[in-house]
Motif scaffolding. Structure first.
Motif, mmCIF file in Angstrom:
data_model
loop_
_atom_site.group_PDB
_atom_site.id
_atom_site.type_symbol
_atom_site.label_atom_id
_atom_site.label_comp_id
_atom_site.label_asym_id
_atom_site.label_seq_id
_atom_site.Cartn_x
_atom_site.Cartn_y
_atom_site.Cartn_z
ATOM 1 N N VAL A 107 0.857 -1.186 0.000
ATOM 2 C CA VAL A 107 0.000 0.000 0.000
ATOM 3 C C VAL A 107 0.892 1.234 0.000
ATOM 4 O O VAL A 107 1.905 1.288 0.702
ATOM 5 N N ASP A 108 0.515 2.229 -0.787
ATOM 6 C CA ASP A 108 1.260 3.472 -0.875
ATOM 7 C C ASP A 108 0.252 4.617 -0.916
ATOM 8 O O ASP A 108 -0.838 4.477 -1.468
ATOM 9 N N ALA A 109 0.619 5.748 -0.321
ATOM 10 C CA ALA A 109 -0.286 6.896 -0.310
ATOM 11 C C ALA A 109 0.521 8.174 -0.199
ATOM 12 O O ALA A 109 1.630 8.187 0.338
ATOM 13 N N TRP A 140 0.111 12.882 -0.630
ATOM 14 C CA TRP A 140 -0.647 14.064 -1.022
ATOM 15 C C TRP A 140 0.336 15.110 -1.527
ATOM 16 O O TRP A 140 1.489 15.132 -1.117
ATOM 17 N N TYR A 189 -3.317 10.555 -3.552
ATOM 18 C CA TYR A 189 -3.641 9.232 -4.075
ATOM 19 C C TYR A 189 -3.451 8.184 -2.985
ATOM 20 O O TYR A 189 -2.774 8.410 -1.971
ATOM 21 N N ILE A 190 -4.023 7.024 -3.217
ATOM 22 C CA ILE A 190 -3.728 5.829 -2.443
ATOM 23 C C ILE A 190 -3.723 4.660 -3.420
ATOM 24 O O ILE A 190 -4.621 4.536 -4.260
ATOM 25 N N TYR A 196 -2.638 0.348 -4.341
ATOM 26 C CA TYR A 196 -2.501 -1.007 -3.818
ATOM 27 C C TYR A 196 -1.834 -1.893 -4.878
ATOM 28 O O TYR A 196 -2.204 -1.850 -6.051
ATOM 29 N N GLY A 234 -5.754 1.969 -7.678
ATOM 30 C CA GLY A 234 -5.926 2.899 -6.582
ATOM 31 C C GLY A 234 -6.919 3.992 -6.895
ATOM 32 O O GLY A 234 -7.651 3.936 -7.895
ATOM 33 N N ARG A 260 -7.186 8.318 -6.999
ATOM 34 C CA ARG A 260 -6.439 9.561 -7.012
ATOM 35 C C ARG A 260 -7.376 10.706 -7.340
ATOM 36 O O ARG A 260 -8.452 10.513 -7.921
ATOM 37 N N GLU A 295 4.750 11.413 1.183
ATOM 38 C CA GLU A 295 4.204 10.066 1.125
ATOM 39 C C GLU A 295 4.326 9.371 2.481
ATOM 40 O O GLU A 295 5.230 9.652 3.255
ATOM 41 N N ARG A 296 3.419 8.432 2.694
ATOM 42 C CA ARG A 296 3.431 7.619 3.913
ATOM 43 C C ARG A 296 3.474 6.150 3.551
ATOM 44 O O ARG A 296 3.018 5.766 2.476
#
Length: 218
Positions: free
Chosen positions: A37-39, A41, A72-73, A75, A84, A86, A217-218
């Motif tokens: 998972v990546d996300a 802003w 965005y997020i 998978y 994902g 966005r 990013e987180r």
């Protein structure tokens, strides 16, 4: 009543900022591992090379003026394809997919595609990116590519209509360059974002602005 006020406030903010530059990819050609998972802003802002160029663009009614905010997020599915969600104030919000076509031999090649619904212009936006990237290390990559968009034309001029009255969609193209860097997890920096992406975009339109953006990013 409280929900109505919040919804109205969100729409007002959306309307005020939607005249910003809506270019921005902030993605390398690399895809996530299965189950990953990546996300993130981002915000980007247009810069003109001088005040004369900016004023001339406003006189012609095609000036990029305000910033654009988005995120965005994503998978990972099978290691070479991500899905994902966005969206941005200029693009609207919708699903996307990213397909990796080539993996580090000697560079990564991929494509990102998606669509979104824009609630102010009340129409469908389309997004297609060609992505080329190269890993510099485990924690950094550089990338470039071509972006093709079908978006509301929120460029502004001296006699431009009100934001809420704009309903025309046009095709735009842009070339972008960026660098993506991440950090080791844990330690005293645990509360900081895991990564940052810096992106420079050159719209392929008359008298283009340089658009600079940053993504966390987180």
């Amino acid at each position: 009543m409280k929900v109505l006020k919040i919804s109205s406030g969100i729409l007002v903010v959306f309307s005020l900022l939607a005249s910003g530059c809506f270019f921005g990819t902030f993605q390398t050609a690399q895809t996530l591992e299965p189950g990953g998972v990546d996300a993130g802003w981002y915000i980007n802002y247009p810069f003109y090379f001088d005040k004369v160029s900016r004023e001339e663009a406003k006189d012609r009614g095609n000036a990029y003026i305000l910033p654009n905010i988005g995120g965005y997020i994503g998978y990972g599915t099978n290691g070479s394809f991500d899905v994902g969600l966005r969206g941005s104030l200029g693009e609207g919000i919708g699903p996307y997919g990213k397909l990796r076509l080539l993996n580090e031999t000697p560079f990564s090649l991929g494509t990102l595609f998606g669509f979104g619904y824009h609630p102010v212009a009340q129409g469908i936006s389309l997004h297609l990116d060609l992505l080329i990237s190269k890993r510099l290390s485990r924690f950094s990559s550089i990338y470039t590519g071509l972006e093709i968009l079908r978006m509301p034309d929120y460029r502004r001029g001296t006699d431009a209509p009100e934001i809420q009255d704009i309903d025309e969609f046009k095709q735009f193209e842009a070339i972008f360059f960026g660098i993506k860097a991440s950090r080791r997890g844990g330690g005293r920096y645990r509360s900081l974002p895991f990564g940052i992406t810096l992106e420079f975009t050159f719209p392929l339109t008359e008298n283009p602005a340089l658009i600079f953006g940053v993504q966390f990013e987180r």
